[in-house]
Design an enzyme around this catalytic site. Structure first.
Site, PDB file in Angstrom:
ATOM      1  N   LEU A 361       5.806  -6.506 -10.938  1.00 13.09           N
ATOM      2  CA  LEU A 361       6.001  -5.049 -10.613  1.00 13.09           C
ATOM      3  C   LEU A 361       6.068  -4.948  -9.013  1.00 13.09           C
ATOM      4  O   LEU A 361       6.544  -4.148  -8.600  1.00 13.09           O
ATOM      5  CB  LEU A 361       4.793  -4.242 -11.005  1.00 13.09           C
ATOM      6  CG  LEU A 361       4.611  -4.127 -12.673  1.00 13.09           C
ATOM      7  CD1 LEU A 361       3.503  -3.258 -12.871  1.00 13.09           C
ATOM      8  CD2 LEU A 361       6.083  -3.378 -12.938  1.00 13.09           C
ATOM      9  N   GLY A 362       5.315  -5.888  -8.384  1.00 10.07           N
ATOM     10  CA  GLY A 362       5.286  -5.551  -6.762  1.00 10.07           C
ATOM     11  C   GLY A 362       4.321  -6.769  -6.212  1.00 10.07           C
ATOM     12  O   GLY A 362       3.531  -7.229  -7.090  1.00 10.07           O
ATOM     13  N   GLY A 364       1.902  -7.080  -3.139  1.00 11.55           N
ATOM     14  CA  GLY A 364       1.258  -6.329  -1.704  1.00 11.55           C
ATOM     15  C   GLY A 364       0.534  -6.989  -1.285  1.00 11.55           C
ATOM     16  O   GLY A 364       0.401  -8.427  -1.401  1.00 11.55           O
ATOM     17  N   GLY A 365      -0.285  -6.587  -0.216  1.00  9.52           N
ATOM     18  CA  GLY A 365      -1.165  -7.370   0.730  1.00  9.52           C
ATOM     19  C   GLY A 365      -2.261  -8.180  -0.165  1.00  9.52           C
ATOM     20  O   GLY A 365      -2.670  -9.264   0.185  1.00  9.52           O
ATOM     21  N   PHE A 366      -2.638  -7.669  -1.138  1.00 11.60           N
ATOM     22  CA  PHE A 366      -3.954  -8.150  -1.749  1.00 11.60           C
ATOM     23  C   PHE A 366      -3.547  -9.222  -2.846  1.00 11.60           C
ATOM     24  O   PHE A 366      -4.328 -10.035  -3.659  1.00 11.60           O
ATOM     25  CB  PHE A 366      -4.796  -7.079  -2.517  1.00 11.60           C
ATOM     26  CG  PHE A 366      -5.362  -6.325  -1.511  1.00 11.60           C
ATOM     27  CD1 PHE A 366      -6.121  -6.732  -0.247  1.00 11.60           C
ATOM     28  CD2 PHE A 366      -5.036  -4.923  -1.619  1.00 11.60           C
ATOM     29  CE1 PHE A 366      -6.708  -6.177   0.482  1.00 11.60           C
ATOM     30  CE2 PHE A 366      -5.738  -4.207  -0.412  1.00 11.60           C
ATOM     31  CZ  PHE A 366      -6.541  -4.655   0.455  1.00 11.60           C
ATOM     32  N   GLY A 367      -2.022  -9.146  -3.239  1.00 16.65           N
ATOM     33  CA  GLY A 367      -1.604 -10.069  -4.311  1.00 16.65           C
ATOM     34  C   GLY A 367      -0.583  -9.369  -5.162  1.00 16.65           C
ATOM     35  O   GLY A 367       0.196  -8.455  -4.699  1.00 16.65           O
ATOM     36  N   SER A 368      -0.189 -10.010  -6.127  1.00 13.19           N
ATOM     37  CA  SER A 368       0.912  -9.663  -6.955  1.00 13.19           C
ATOM     38  C   SER A 368       0.537  -8.864  -8.241  1.00 13.19           C
ATOM     39  O   SER A 368      -0.481  -9.091  -8.907  1.00 13.19           O
ATOM     40  CB  SER A 368       1.839 -10.836  -7.467  1.00 13.19           C
ATOM     41  OG  SER A 368       2.123 -11.778  -6.513  1.00 13.19           O
ATOM     42  N   VAL A 369       1.428  -7.822  -8.690  1.00 19.26           N
ATOM     43  CA  VAL A 369       1.250  -6.898  -9.827  1.00 19.26           C
ATOM     44  C   VAL A 369       2.158  -7.325 -10.800  1.00 19.26           C
ATOM     45  O   VAL A 369       3.308  -7.429 -10.512  1.00 19.26           O
ATOM     46  CB  VAL A 369       1.373  -5.491  -9.446  1.00 19.26           C
ATOM     47  CG1 VAL A 369       0.749  -4.905 -10.643  1.00 19.26           C
ATOM     48  CG2 VAL A 369       0.230  -5.197  -8.238  1.00 19.26           C
ATOM     49  N   ASP A 480      -7.782   1.707   1.734  1.00 18.12           N
ATOM     50  CA  ASP A 480      -6.637   1.246   1.915  1.00 18.12           C
ATOM     51  C   ASP A 480      -5.759   2.249   0.874  1.00 18.12           C
ATOM     52  O   ASP A 480      -4.674   2.186   0.210  1.00 18.12           O
ATOM     53  CB  ASP A 480      -6.241  -0.015   1.070  1.00 18.12           C
ATOM     54  CG  ASP A 480      -4.946  -0.684   1.545  1.00 18.12           C
ATOM     55  OD1 ASP A 480      -4.387  -0.158   2.424  1.00 18.12           O
ATOM     56  OD2 ASP A 480      -4.472  -1.802   0.914  1.00 18.12           O
TER      57      ASP A 480
END
Ligand SMILES: *[C@@H]1O[C@H](CO)[C@@H](O)[C@H](O)[C@H]1NC(C)=O
Ligand SMILES: *[C@@H]1O[C@H](CO)[C@@H](O)[C@H](O)[C@H]1NC(C)=O
Ligand SMILES: *[C@@H]1O[C@H](CO)[C@@H](O)[C@H](O)[C@H]1NC(C)=O
Length: 676
Positions: A361-362, A364-369, A480
């Site tokens: 899905l995306g 981001g800075g913290f990881g992948s979804v 965040d």
């Protein structure tokens, strides 16, 4: 003593010679072989012929396309002088043909009288090893033969016949194999039966009659011969000739041809054979052979089975171990109390189809979804994979997740559970079908939201943040807030996601730690300066989000791609306000379906929240009141907000350029230089 021994040896020698060939002189010769027992001196074997240890002359074994000959090794004198006629002669022998396949024989055998005891012109695979097709029928051969043919050639009557051959396989006379019994009845015999049969060949030098007679072993010689022709052999046979047997095997079928006993005499009847002395037919027992083969196969099969039985548990264990490793999770003792929030990695693996990229899905800075569907409940989920190399602060985080898991607010993305692996933390959320807010704001005109939708989202996020700050049993600082963390449900309600992550990834719960976490562009200067996160840090970021929603612009936009000069959204809007035209900052994609007062209020509130002095920043409670219109925003002028250094002078504060980027990328674990 010595003399006695010599005498004894002489006697033995005499008897052995006696038993094989009585008169060795070529003049008036006769011999008898009651079996071909060693020591055997007068038989010469060629090709695949051999003498078996048990005394049978084996003309062929089951080698295909081969021939074999066996000859009496001395010449026989058939005429007393070269100008004389051929003398009478007589021979008898016992033979047997043993096939591989019952009653299918190839090629057959023949009794031969030939000028030499090797047959150089013979084709190995044809013509009983006697002639080859090209020179068959040539008078220069000087070959006389009695054939026992088990193959049906074009010129043959059948595949079980006896024939008299003179220089050619095209027999002078043939007859089906068999004999006339005492009652003058013809009894058929099968050549390829494996049964021994006796044959007599007689030639009368005076009447030139050639008789060929055969009978089963132990039967008397029949009175009536099987074949009888009158043919003067004087033109055929030379003075000295060799006698023997010839045989060949076919290309598909083969037989074993045996001669068990043989006697011969010139000018007289062949000596009788001592039938009881003859060897047995040493048939290769094909049944036994196949039985052995089957037994070998069986043993091989058993061996394989055992191997399988031994190997399969090993493979199974390896397989299980691999599965274990694949689905391995980390569970520590302290986590038992959070067991109900814990989810199985295997389930998540199946739900996301192995975390395949097409379910992404995306990032981001913290990881992948990843999007997924829970196998049992068919519930749509979003799984966030956070790589978490350091295990620090994890316990606090997990406990927070557990408590957040209990949190239920309609503007928070429900956290369903978590899972932990070696270097990974997996957070499982409800799947938000409409995706994140940033896509709608920055992808226009493809997708755009009208003002009513935007204000609804803003109010939703504000109430979620207010809930985290004040209504929950403990103060939760999100750290965040940004448009990509605002997710939209099916009704376009804004829902806040990713709470608490910044704290985890910013290491720890201690507000005193000098770690900066969050996303560039949304960071309050105070937080950057001190590293301390407070509720005001969240409100600042929320202010930026308000401006982002109202203006449809990124928090930081690159003004000039050549120089890389960046413009902060806050400064940009502020400039419009100073110029007395704050509405000029609004999103040009907004048409006329908005309330001017409301959009102006949102812009000013955004600026009010994102000011550099934390003490002047309103609380979420106040913000919510303003947004809902419970309280009107005080009539502010730009000078009220303008602090001396309100602009975000971040680059001077020690971030390296490389860690900066426009828009939504996150900075985690970044530290102020000299912070430690
Ligand atoms: C047949 O006999 C020949 C000669 O004795 C030998 O070389 C060959 O191996 C034998 N073949 C078989 C199949 O027994
Ligand atoms: C055999 O016959 C040929 C002629 O047919 C004759 O020349 C020769 O001398 C004869 N030999 C003997 C040994 O009689
Ligand atoms: C051949 O057989 C016939 C009987 O059919 C007999 O009269 C004759 O003497 C035999 N000839 C020889 C050479 O045995």
């Amino acid at each position: 003593m010595r003399a006695m021994l010599l005498k004894l040896l002489n006697i033995v020698f005499f008897f052995s010679v006696l038993s094989q060939s009585l008169q060795a002189s070529p003049q008036n010769l006769e011999f008898t072989f009651n079996g071909f027992y060693p020591p055997l001196t007068d038989i010469s074997v060629q090709g695949i012929s051999s003498v078996t240890p048990k005394g049978a002359l084996k003309l062929t074994n089951i080698t295909f396309i081969e021939s074999g000959h066996a000859f009496y090794s001395k010449p026989i004198r058939f005429r007393d002088s070269p100008n004389d006629t051929v003398s009478s002669f007589s021979t008898t022998f016992v033979f047997a043909i043993h096939p591989i396949v019952q009653s299918l024989g190839a090629d057959g055998m023949a009794f031969v009288i030939a000028p030499k005891f090797s047959l150089p012109t013979a084709d190995p695979s044809q013509d009983l090893g006697l002639f080859n097709i090209i020179n068959s029928g040539n008078d220069k051969h000087h070959v006389f033969a009695v054939e026992f043919d088990t193959v049906h050639d074009p010129f043959d009557p059948d595949d079980n016949h006896v024939g008299i051959d003179i220089n050619s396989l095209k027999s002078v006379k043939t007859s089906p194999a068999g004999y006339w019994n005492e009652n003058d009845q013809f009894n058929k015999l099968t050549l390829v039966s494996g049964k021994p049969m006796q044959v007599w060949v007689d030639y009368d030098g005076r009447t030139h009659q050639i008789n060929v007679t055969m009978a089963p072993l132990r039967k008397e010689k029949p009175k009536i011969p099987l074949l009888s022709v009158v043919r003067d052999l004087s033109s055929l046979l030379l003075q000295d000739m060799f006698i023997g047997f010839s045989s060949a095997t076919g290309s598909i079928i083969a037989s074993e041809h045996f001669v068990l006993g043989w006697s011969f005499r010139v000018k007289g009847e062949a000596p009788l054979l001592a039938i009881w002395k003859l060897p047995k037919v040493e048939k290769t027992d094909w049944m036994a052979w196949f039985t052995h083969l089957l037994a070998a196969l069986l043993i091989f099969g058993i061996f394989c089975t055992i191997l399988l039985l031994v190997c399969s548990p090993i493979c199974l264990v390896r397989c299980i171990l691999r599965r274990r490793r694949k689905y391995a999770e980390v569970i520590e003792d302290w986590e038992t109390e959070f067991a109900k929030n814990r989810m199985k990695f295997k389930d998540l693996y199946y739900a996301t189809k192995g975390f395949k990229d097409n379910g992404l899905l995306g990032r981001g800075g913290f990881g992948s979804v990843y999007k997924g569907v829970m196998p049992k409940t068919q519930k749509e989920i979003a799984v966030k994979k956070v790589s978490n190399k350091s295990q620090q602060g994890l316990k606090e985080f997990v406990s927070e997740i557990a408590s957040i898991g209990r949190m239920s607010h309609r503007n928070l993305v429900p956290l369903l559970g978590y899972c932990r692996r070696k270097d990974e933390l997996l957070l499982v959320y409800d799947y938000m079908p409409k995706g994140s807010l940033d896509k709608y704001l920055h992808n226009s005109p493809e997708v755009a939201l009208d003002w009513n939708q935007r204000i609804k989202i803003i109010k939703g996020v504000a109430s979620a943040l207010f809930f985290l700050h004040e209504e929950w049993e403990q103060v939760v600082i999100h750290r965040d807030i940004k448009s990509s963390n605002v997710l939209l449900d099916a009704e376009y309600n804004g829902r806040l996601g990713d709470f608490g992550l910044a704290r985890l990834c910013g290491h720890g719960t201690d507000p005193e730690t000098t770690n900066v976490a969050g996303t560039w562009g949304y960071l309050a200067p105070d937080h950057v300066r001190t590293g301390r996160a407070t509720t005001a840090t969240d409100v600042f970021a929320f202010g930026v989000l308000l401006l982002e929603v109202a203006c449809g612009r990124l928090p930081i936009e690159v003004q000039d791609s050549v120089s890389g000069e960046r413009v902060f959204l806050v400064d940009w809007v502020f400039q419009f306000w100073i110029d007395g035209n704050i509405l000029g900052a609004k999103d040009p994609n907004l048409w006329y379906d908005y309330e001017v007062g409301e959009i102006e209020m949102v812009l000013k509130l955004g600026l009010l929240c994102s000011q550099s002095e934390p003490e002047n920043i309103p609380t979420m409670r106040q913000v919510l009141h303003y947004l809902r219109g419970d309280v009107t925003l005080p009539n502010l002028s730009p000078s009220d907000l303008r602090g001396s250094e309100r602009l975000l002078g971040i680059p001077e504060m020690g971030f390296s350029e490389s860690s900066l980027s426009t828009g939504g990328s996150s900075i985690t674990n970044s530290q102020l230089s000299g912070g430690r």
